[in-house]
Scaffold this active site. Structure first.
Site, PDB file in Angstrom:
ATOM      1  N   GLY A 235     -28.079 -19.836  34.858  1.00 49.00           N
ATOM      2  CA  GLY A 235     -27.914 -20.749  35.978  1.00 49.00           C
ATOM      3  C   GLY A 235     -26.552 -20.656  36.630  1.00 49.00           C
ATOM      4  O   GLY A 235     -26.421 -20.688  37.833  1.00 49.00           O
ATOM      5  N   GLY A 505     -21.856 -29.270  27.513  1.00 52.38           N
ATOM      6  CA  GLY A 505     -23.130 -29.481  26.858  1.00 52.38           C
ATOM      7  C   GLY A 505     -23.042 -29.737  25.369  1.00 52.38           C
ATOM      8  O   GLY A 505     -23.387 -30.810  24.882  1.00 52.38           O
ATOM      9  N   ASN A 589     -21.084 -22.008  16.243  1.00 55.29           N
ATOM     10  CA  ASN A 589     -21.771 -20.772  15.864  1.00 55.29           C
ATOM     11  C   ASN A 589     -20.973 -19.590  16.412  1.00 55.29           C
ATOM     12  O   ASN A 589     -21.026 -19.303  17.617  1.00 55.29           O
ATOM     13  CB  ASN A 589     -23.198 -20.757  16.420  1.00 55.29           C
ATOM     14  CG  ASN A 589     -24.012 -19.558  15.948  1.00 55.29           C
ATOM     15  OD1 ASN A 589     -23.499 -18.456  15.831  1.00 55.29           O
ATOM     16  ND2 ASN A 589     -25.290 -19.779  15.673  1.00 55.29           N
ATOM     17  N   THR A 592     -23.143 -16.845  18.544  1.00 49.86           N
ATOM     18  CA  THR A 592     -23.509 -17.156  19.928  1.00 49.86           C
ATOM     19  C   THR A 592     -22.273 -17.430  20.778  1.00 49.86           C
ATOM     20  O   THR A 592     -22.274 -17.160  21.983  1.00 49.86           O
ATOM     21  CB  THR A 592     -24.465 -18.356  19.976  1.00 49.86           C
ATOM     22  OG1 THR A 592     -23.873 -19.471  19.303  1.00 49.86           O
ATOM     23  CG2 THR A 592     -25.786 -18.025  19.308  1.00 49.86           C
ATOM     24  N   GLY A 660     -16.182 -27.366  24.788  1.00 54.68           N
ATOM     25  CA  GLY A 660     -16.959 -26.445  25.610  1.00 54.68           C
ATOM     26  C   GLY A 660     -16.330 -25.067  25.638  1.00 54.68           C
ATOM     27  O   GLY A 660     -15.109 -24.925  25.677  1.00 54.68           O
ATOM     28  N   GLY A 662     -18.332 -22.287  27.398  1.00 48.79           N
ATOM     29  CA  GLY A 662     -19.117 -21.424  28.273  1.00 48.79           C
ATOM     30  C   GLY A 662     -18.345 -20.797  29.410  1.00 48.79           C
ATOM     31  O   GLY A 662     -18.617 -19.661  29.811  1.00 48.79           O
ATOM     32  N   GLU A 663     -17.356 -21.517  29.953  1.00 54.46           N
ATOM     33  CA  GLU A 663     -16.669 -21.033  31.156  1.00 54.46           C
ATOM     34  C   GLU A 663     -15.243 -20.565  30.914  1.00 54.46           C
ATOM     35  O   GLU A 663     -14.652 -19.910  31.764  1.00 54.46           O
ATOM     36  CB  GLU A 663     -16.682 -22.140  32.215  1.00 54.46           C
ATOM     37  CG  GLU A 663     -18.080 -22.425  32.731  1.00 54.46           C
ATOM     38  CD  GLU A 663     -18.213 -23.799  33.380  1.00 54.46           C
ATOM     39  OE1 GLU A 663     -18.541 -23.862  34.569  1.00 54.46           O
ATOM     40  OE2 GLU A 663     -17.993 -24.806  32.680  1.00 54.46           O
TER      41      GLU A 663
END
Length: 720
Positions: A235, A505, A589, A592, A660, A662-663
Site C-alpha cells: 500500500g 501498526g 521478529n 520479517t 514502528g 516500516g518506514e
C-alpha cells in the site's frame, strides 16, 4: 499453564506463508460473489473545467451494459461528511484535475464495462490550468498545519541573526519530484449492498478507519459498514483511506442493486491514486568552525490541489535531529490543478531528510570534517524542538556501529580521486529518522473449550509480517505455543484499531493484543486454568493507557551507508553496497523486520536513482503512467544490502517495547547515495533522481574544473 519458550524476538517464519504460496490467501478482488457486475471509470481529458454534457447512448446500446453514471444520476453522498473533496465522486460537474472520474459504466462483464466506458461521449467547458510547481509562484502560502499537526511555520531563537553571524555557512536548494506508490496489488474493491448495509472487500490499510469514513460519506451507521481486507499486496500509504475507486464501486453497486467489482489498471493507478508531492527545499546551515551548528533554516515548497489544503510534514524531522539553538522551518504550498497529494513511504520525512542530510554532508565538506563525526558532534541531549527527554535515542550508536562495519576509517575524505579502471568510487552516509507513533486500539482475546485461543483485532497486514508479529505477541502474553493460537485480523467489525501506516501498526495493535491476552490469562486463573463452558472472552482498550504514558519525545533512528561507482565515460551509476544500522525498540521478529528494512532501503535507492513522475504542462497529466516510463528498482539495480538491528530497550513506549520500523529504512537512503555520488565525482547533484543525464552533466563540470586547475593538461576520458 505450562511455560513455553518465548517467541517474541525469534525469527519466526510467516504464519501466512503457506496460504500465500498455495493461493488460498484471498485478496480483495478474489472473494467469491454472486451476480457480480463491473464498473469502469470514464476519466476527464481536461485538467480544469466543467462537464458540459455526457452522452450515454452509445454505451447503453452495447450488450451487457447495465448503467452509465455521471453527476446527474449517481446516488448522492452525504455533503456534510468530513472527507476529502476527491472522494465526492460524481457529485458535481466540476473538473479539478486530469483523470478525475467524470462518468462510469457498469456492465455484466469487465470487457463490456471497458468497452462501454470508451463509448461514452463527454463534452467539456475547458478552463486554463496550471500544474507546474514553481518556487516563485505568487499563490504560495504558508500552510496552516501540516500532516503531523504542527504549524507550517515554526521558529526558535533568532534564526536570521544567527545566520548572519555564523562563521561557516551552507545555503543550498534541493528538489524531489512527484513519486507514485506502486504496490504489487492495485487498488481493488468489491462492493455489496444488503438493503442499507454495505460490505466492501477492499485492498485497505485500515478497515476500521475506512468504515468510519465510508459510513460518513454514505450517511449510514458505522455498524452497517463492513470492510474486509484479509490480505493486501502492498500500500505504501496509498491505501490508508478509501480512494475514489472504492467510493465509485459502492455508488455503482447501489445504483444497479447488485455487487460491483473494480480493479484499477496500472495506468489508472497513476491517474487516480494520490502521489508524493514534488518539493523545492532550501536548507541553510550555520556553524562554528568546530562544527557545532548554531542555526538551521529549512523551507519546503510543495503543491496541493485546489480542492484540499494538504501539506506534508517535510521539515518536521529537521527541528529535532541536531542540536542548534536557532532554527526556522517553513512549509509553503501552491494550489495547482492536480489531484490532492497524500501520504507515501514515510511521508514528508523522506524528501525532507534527503535535503537536510545532503546539506549536512555539504557542511562537513566546508568544515573539512568527517561527516560521521559532524553528526555526532551535534547530537542533542534533549529534543531541540520540544525540550522533552527522548524515550530513547541511539543515533550515535548507529553511526559508530555502521562506520565500523562499513570500513569508514579507510575512507579518503577527498572527493573525486578514487578509481578502479574507468569507474569513480565514493562512499556516503546519512542519518535516518521517523517518529514513533502509537494510537489507541482494542483487541479481543478468547479461550476456547478445546484448549485453543483466538485473538481478534482490526489490524491489517500489508505483506510486512504484522500477522506473524501479532501472533508472537499474543502467544507470549498467553504463555502458549504458536500452534494453539488463531489470530483474526483484516475486518472493521473486529473492533477499533488504527490503520497500518505511519509505522504505528505493531506498536499500537501489539499493546492491545498484549493487554487482552494478559487479562485473559489472569481471568483464567480465577477458574483454576479450566476454560468454562462456552469459552471465556476478554476485551482490552489502550486509550486510557496511552493518556497515562510519560510525556517523552519518541522516535526511531538509524544510519545509512552507501558505496557508489560512476562510469567516467558514460555516467552510469551503480550502487555497490548499502548498510543500514537501525535502533527501533524491541524487534518482535528479526526475520520479517530485516525484510522490511531491506525493502525500504531498496525504495530509497529507487528514489535516489530512478523514480520521477514527469508532469505534462500542456495536458495536466503525467507523461509516464506505467512501468515502461516510471522506473522503479529491479533486481539488477539492487546491490548487496546489509541490515543491522541494534538492541534497544525502551520500556516507556508500550509493554511490548516495540516501535514502528516500516518506514525508517527509506529515510536517509537517498541522501546516503547522493552523498556517495558527490564523494565519487566531486560534484554535487541536488535534484532527484540522479539519472544518467544529471550524472553526465556533473562529470562534464568536474572535467572542466580539472582543466582549469594549474598543471592540468592531461587528456580526460570523454563524457557521453
Amino acid at each position: 499453564m505450562t511455560t513455553v519458550e518465548r517467541s517474541v524476538g525469534a525469527p519466526v517464519t510467516r504464519v501466512d506463508g503457506l496460504a500465500k504460496v498455495t493461493g488460498t490467501a484471498r485478496y480483495a478482488y478474489e472473494f467469491p460473489t454472486r451476480d457480480v457486475s463491473y464498473v469502469w471509470p470514464v476519466q476527464a481529458t481536461v485538467a480544469r473545467g466543467r462537464v458540459a454534457e455526457v452522452d450515454p447512448a452509445p454505451a447503453l446500446a452495447l450488450p451487457g451494459v447495465l448503467a452509465v453514471l455521471d453527476h446527474t444520476n449517481a446516488p448522492r453522498l452525504n455533503a456534510e461528511a468530513q472527507a476529502s473533496a476527491d472522494l465526492f465522486v460524481l457529485q458535481s460537474p466540476q473538473v479539478a484535475y486530469h483523470g478525475q472520474i467524470v462518468a462510469a459504466v457498469v456492465a455484466t462483464s469487465l470487457e463490456a464495462a471497458r468497452e462501454g466506458a470508451a463509448a461514452v461521449r463527454v463534452g467539456y467547458e475547458r478552463e486554463p490550468h496550471d500544474v507546474v510547481l514553481r518556487a516563485d509562484d505568487e499563490r504560495l502560502e504558508i500552510a496552516e498545519t501540516v500532516t503531523d499537526g504542527s504549524p507550517g511555520l515554526v521558529e526558535r531563537g533568532d534564526a536570521d541573526g544567527a545566520w548572519a553571524t555564523a562563521p561557516v555557512r551552507v545555503d543550498a536548494t534541493y528538489t524531489t519530484p512527484v513519486e507514485h506508490p506502486s504496490p504489487m496489488e492495485p487498488h481493488a474493491t468489491i462492493a455489496v449492498w444488503d438493503e442499507d448495509r454495505l460490505t466492501l472487500f477492499n485492498s485497505d490499510q485500515g478497515p476500521y478507519m475506512s468504515a468510519q469514513l465510508i459510513s460518513a460519506l454514505f450517511g449510514i451507521e458505522l455498524g452497517a459498514v463492513e470492510v474486509v481486507a484479509e490480505y493486501i499486496g502492498g500500500g505504501f500509504g496509498s491505501k490508508g483511506i478509501p480512494r475514489s475507486p472504492t467510493v465509485l464501486a459502492a455508488l455503482a453497486a447501489r445504483a444497479v442493486e447488485r455487487p460491483v467489482k473494480i480493479a484499477l489498471t496500472r495506468q489508472q493507478m497513476f491517474q487516480l491514486i494520490p502521489y508524493r508531492s514534488p518539493t523545492i527545499q532550501r536548507v541553510r546551515l550555520g556553524a562554528e568552525r568546530d562544527g557545532r551548528l548554531t542555526v538551521i533554516q529549512h523551507e519546503s515548497v510543495q503543491q496541493r490541489s485546489t480542492q484540499v489544503p494538504f501539506a506534508d510534514q517535510t521539515v518536521s524531522s529537521t527541528r529535532m535531529m541536531y542540536a542548534a539553538p536557532h532554527a526556522r522551518t517553513t512549509v509553503k504550498v501552491a494550489p495547482l490543478d492536480v489531484m490532492t497529494p497524500a501520504w507515501f513511504r514515510a511521508p514528508g520525512h523522506t524528501p525532507g531528510m534527503f535535503a537536510l542530510e545532503s546539506a549536512v554532508d555539504e557542511l562537513a565538506g566546508a568544515l573539512g570534517m568527517d561527516p560521521v563525526e559532524l553528526r555526532i558532534r551535534n547530537e542533542p541531549e534533549t529534543d531541540p524542538e520540544s525540550g522533552k527527554p527522548f524515550s530513547s535515542r541511539n543515533l550515535v550508536a548507529c553511526l559508530r556501529e555502521g562506520a565500523a562495519r562499513f570500513g569508514w576509517e579507510r575512507r579518503d575524505p577527498a572527493p573525486g580521486i578514487r578509481r578502479e579502471g574507468r569507474w569513480l568510487l565514493g562512499t556516503g552516509v546519512a542519518a535516518s529518522h521517523h517518529p514513533d507513533y502509537t494510537f489507541p486500539s482494542t483487541a479481543v482475546a478468547r479461550a476456547e473449550e478445546d484448549g485453543t485461543y483466538r485473538v481478534r483485532i482490526g489490524a491489517a497486514d500489508l505483506g510486512t509480517g504484522a500477522r506473524t508479529a501479532l501472533t508472537q505477541v499474543a502467544a507470549d502474553a498467553l504463555g502458549i505455543p504458536l500452534s494453539r493460537l488463531r489470530l483474526e485480523i483484516g475486518r472493521a467489525s473486529l473492533g477499533m484499531a488504527p490503520f497500518a501506516g505511519g509505522s504505528l501498526g505493531t506498536a499500537s495493535w501489539g499493546w492491545a493484543v498484549d493487554k487482552a491476552c494478559r487479562a485473559l490469562r489472569k481471568e483464567l486463573d480465577t477458574y483454576a486454568g479450566v476454560v468454562p463452558d462456552g469459552g471465556l472472552e476478554v476485551v482490552a482498550d489502550t486509550a486510557e493507557d496511552l493518556e497515562r504514558r510519560a510525556d517523552l519525545s519518541r522516535h526511531t533512528f538509524g544510519a545509512q551507508f552507501a558505496q557508489v561507482r560512476v562510469d567516467g565515460d558514460t555516467g552510469e551509476i551503480r550502487v555497490d553496497r548499502m548498510l543500514g544500522v537501525f535502533a527501533a525498540g524491541r524487534i518482535v521478529n528479526p526475520h520479517t523486520a530485516r525484510s522490511q528494512f531491506l525493502g525500504a532501503m531498496t525504495m530509497g535507492l529507487s528514489m535516489a536513482l530512478l523514480e520521477v513522475g514527469e508532469v505534462d504542462p500542456a495536458f495536466g497529466d503525467f507523461a509516464n503512467h506505467d512501468f515502461a516510463g516510471y522506473h522503479i528498482a529491479a533486481h539488477a539495480d539492487v546491490p548487496r544490502l546489509d541490515v543491522v538491528l541494534m538492541e534497544e530497550d525502551d520500556n516507556t513506549t508500550n509493554p511490548v517495547g516495540a516501535k514502528g520500523i516500516g518506514e525508517l529504512g527509506i529515510v536517509g537512503a537517498a541522501a546516503a547515495i547522493g552523498n556517495a555520488f558527490h564523494h565519487a565525482t566531486g560534484e554535487r547533484v541536488r535534484d532527484l533522481p540522479i539519472r544518467i543525464e544529471r550524472s553526465r552533466d556533473a562529470l562534464r563540470t568536474a572535467r572542466a574544473a580539472e582543466r582549469r586547475r594549474p598543471g592540468a593538461g592531461e587528456p580526460e576520458p570523454r563524457v557521453g
